[in-house]
Write an enzyme that holds these catalytic residues in place. Sequence first.
Site, PDB file in Angstrom:
ATOM      1  N   HIS A 127       0.828  -1.052   0.106  1.00  0.00           N
ATOM      2  CA  HIS A 127       0.043  -0.032  -0.133  1.00  0.00           C
ATOM      3  C   HIS A 127       0.979   1.429   0.009  1.00  0.00           C
ATOM      4  O   HIS A 127       0.858   2.001   1.002  1.00  0.00           O
ATOM      5  CB  HIS A 127      -1.002   0.005   1.121  1.00  0.00           C
ATOM      6  CG  HIS A 127      -2.213   0.776   0.853  1.00  0.00           C
ATOM      7  ND1 HIS A 127      -3.367   0.420   1.128  1.00  0.00           N
ATOM      8  CD2 HIS A 127      -2.530   2.246   0.630  1.00  0.00           C
ATOM      9  CE1 HIS A 127      -4.373   1.417   1.143  1.00  0.00           C
ATOM     10  NE2 HIS A 127      -3.628   2.478   0.832  1.00  0.00           N
ATOM     11  N   GLU A 362     -12.532  -1.156  -0.475  1.00  0.00           N
ATOM     12  CA  GLU A 362     -12.551   0.304   0.241  1.00  0.00           C
ATOM     13  C   GLU A 362     -13.730   1.021  -0.165  1.00  0.00           C
ATOM     14  O   GLU A 362     -14.130   1.068  -1.314  1.00  0.00           O
ATOM     15  CB  GLU A 362     -11.299   1.119   0.124  1.00  0.00           C
ATOM     16  CG  GLU A 362     -10.017   0.661   0.823  1.00  0.00           C
ATOM     17  CD  GLU A 362      -9.097   1.694   0.328  1.00  0.00           C
ATOM     18  OE1 GLU A 362      -9.075   2.851   0.089  1.00  0.00           O
ATOM     19  OE2 GLU A 362      -7.836   1.325   0.432  1.00  0.00           O
TER      20      GLU A 362
HETATM   21  C1  GBH Z   1      -7.637   5.374  -1.146  1.00  0.00           C
HETATM   22  O1  GBH Z   1      -7.433   6.253  -2.256  1.00  0.00           O
HETATM   23  C2  GBH Z   1      -6.510   5.038  -0.564  1.00  0.00           C
HETATM   24  O2  GBH Z   1      -6.265   3.588  -0.628  1.00  0.00           O
HETATM   25  C3  GBH Z   1      -6.392   5.212   1.051  1.00  0.00           C
HETATM   26  O3  GBH Z   1      -5.107   4.873   1.313  1.00  0.00           O
HETATM   27  C4  GBH Z   1      -6.852   6.551   1.264  1.00  0.00           C
HETATM   28  O4  GBH Z   1      -6.773   6.921   2.729  1.00  0.00           O
HETATM   29  C5  GBH Z   1      -8.348   6.561   0.972  1.00  0.00           C
HETATM   30  O5  GBH Z   1      -8.471   6.206  -0.337  1.00  0.00           O
HETATM   31  C6  GBH Z   1      -8.817   7.971   1.177  1.00  0.00           C
HETATM   32  O6  GBH Z   1      -8.464   8.911   0.229  1.00  0.00           O
HETATM   33  O7  GBH Z   1      -4.094  14.312  -4.958  1.00  0.00           O
HETATM   34  O8  GBH Z   1      -6.211  15.695  -5.111  1.00  0.00           O
HETATM   35  O9  GBH Z   1      -5.702  13.991  -6.910  1.00  0.00           O
HETATM   36  C7  GBH Z   1      -8.644   6.579  -3.003  1.00  0.00           C
HETATM   37  C8  GBH Z   1      -8.512   6.948  -4.540  1.00  0.00           C
HETATM   38  C9  GBH Z   1      -6.929   8.168  -5.329  1.00  0.00           C
HETATM   39  C10 GBH Z   1      -8.305   9.513  -3.938  1.00  0.00           C
HETATM   40  C11 GBH Z   1      -5.683   9.394  -5.070  1.00  0.00           C
HETATM   41  C12 GBH Z   1      -7.435  10.478  -4.067  1.00  0.00           C
HETATM   42  C13 GBH Z   1      -5.486  11.459  -4.973  1.00  0.00           C
HETATM   43  C14 GBH Z   1      -6.487  12.991  -4.631  1.00  0.00           C
HETATM   44  N1  GBH Z   1      -7.438   8.241  -4.413  1.00  0.00           N
HETATM   45  N2  GBH Z   1      -6.611  10.720  -4.969  1.00  0.00           N
HETATM   46  S1  GBH Z   1      -5.610  14.480  -5.369  1.00  0.00           S
END
Ligand code: GBH
Length: 456
Positions: A127, A362
């Site tokens: 992860h 998730e």
């Molecule tokens: C998950 O990602 C992760 O697996 C987990 O670790 C995390 O804590 C959780 O979601 C909540 O976010 O930089 O503004 O573009 C979910 C999908 C992909 C959403 C990466 C956020 C980056 C945001 N994520 N994305 S941004």
Amino acid sequence: NSYTQLGHNRKFPDNFVWGTATAAYQVEGAVNEDGRGVSIWDTYSKIPGKIKNNDNGDIACDMYHRYKEDVQLMKSIHSGAYRFSISWPRVFPNATGTPNPKGLDFYNRLIDELLANGITPYATLYHWDLPQILQDKYGGWQSKETSKAFAEYAAYVTEKISDRVKHFFTLNEFYSFTDLSYGLGQLAPGLKLPIKEVAQVRNNAVLEHGMGLQAMRQVAKSPLEIGVAENIVTAVPVIETKENIEAAKKATRELNAGLLTVMMEGKYTDNYLNSLGPDAPDFTMEELNLIAGPLDFVGINVYLANKYVQAGDNENGFELIQHAKHHPTMASPWHMVSPESLYWAPRLVMELWKAKEIYITENGCGATDELSQEGQVIDTDRVMFLKNYLTQLHRATSEGIPVTGYFHWSLMDNFEWIFGYGIRFGLFYMDYESLERNPKLSAEYFKKVAESNTLL
Ligand code: GBH
């Protein structure tokens, strides 16, 4: 019967798994203890300005020391399963070579504690906390050396824990640790490489999954269930007509072409390769066979409809629609509210790839929860979110879509990557001063749903 509205047939299938999830760097802390090596997130979070408030995971929730208490939290809300990730640099401080037994011991203690409390462990091997040494030596996922190293690490861990752990995920969210990390520069190591290199990173990541899968099967102590946990890019039909549903299927296949689609089909789509042209990755047929090694289930992290879609007259047969400017979001700026995604993502996975078993690995939402003077957290936003998303999940299981479990992200508030500790995803509220954990209203909601196996 087919009624799914209030008052009718609100049960989830028998033996449906209700679980909670976390990831090592986000909750463990104890980054310098018992011989743990350095990961790219240790490095990245120390670069000023990269993380909101310059937070880092040095202490996080201190789960490394408080895991027994946290297992009791799970138990208290009927979380019958727990999805956690193993920190590669704890187990192999130098990525490969000599393992650090004290690192694995932590997971042994955790697993034993879970089992003693009747909670089924689900282990994710990666992860995002890549050993720093692989970044320094090979540029991380830019090199197939990293894929090979992963296979060695995955086989070692599987050999050691598969007497007790029967469910594994190779990697979490390929899109995040490839595109967002090497292309868009948002997550560690924060690179903005040209498309050719990013396409190669994607290829090496799915290859690494394939190599890991093969190595794990070879050393397994008993039959295991192995899958991925991918943040599928979900295209949702904007209006549920037959034509738009067909379009959503095509769009979802293409939007995941470099990652989930190639793992499912063992080939890149023509469209993907044509659009990359000279930037297409370097791969062999033999590698494609590895990449598409059969999975026991497909795990998907589902937070939103990444795109709405409708049928189009163009070559692809679909047209992507942008969200409206004021489409409602949860506290994370990227988190467009779209409960239907929890129906469409598994349905499309089933229809596109004939998946027989699907886990929601998730789902959850961020909020800026506050503890009241009476010691309560009344997170009506999260409860609203859950009611709406679980209604769509229930619609899926009622229609026979083979979703066998749901893992809520997250058990407790934790280090939310570049957003630091400011955005909270937990069912339990974390006081980051005292490290005290307090159940939110949503924990009560989760408990009631899980215990009755019913949509509430
Ligand atoms: C998950 O990602 C992760 O697996 C987990 O670790 C995390 O804590 C959780 O979601 C909540 O976010 O930089 O503004 O573009 C979910 C999908 C992909 C959403 C990466 C956020 C980056 C945001 N994520 N994305 S941004």
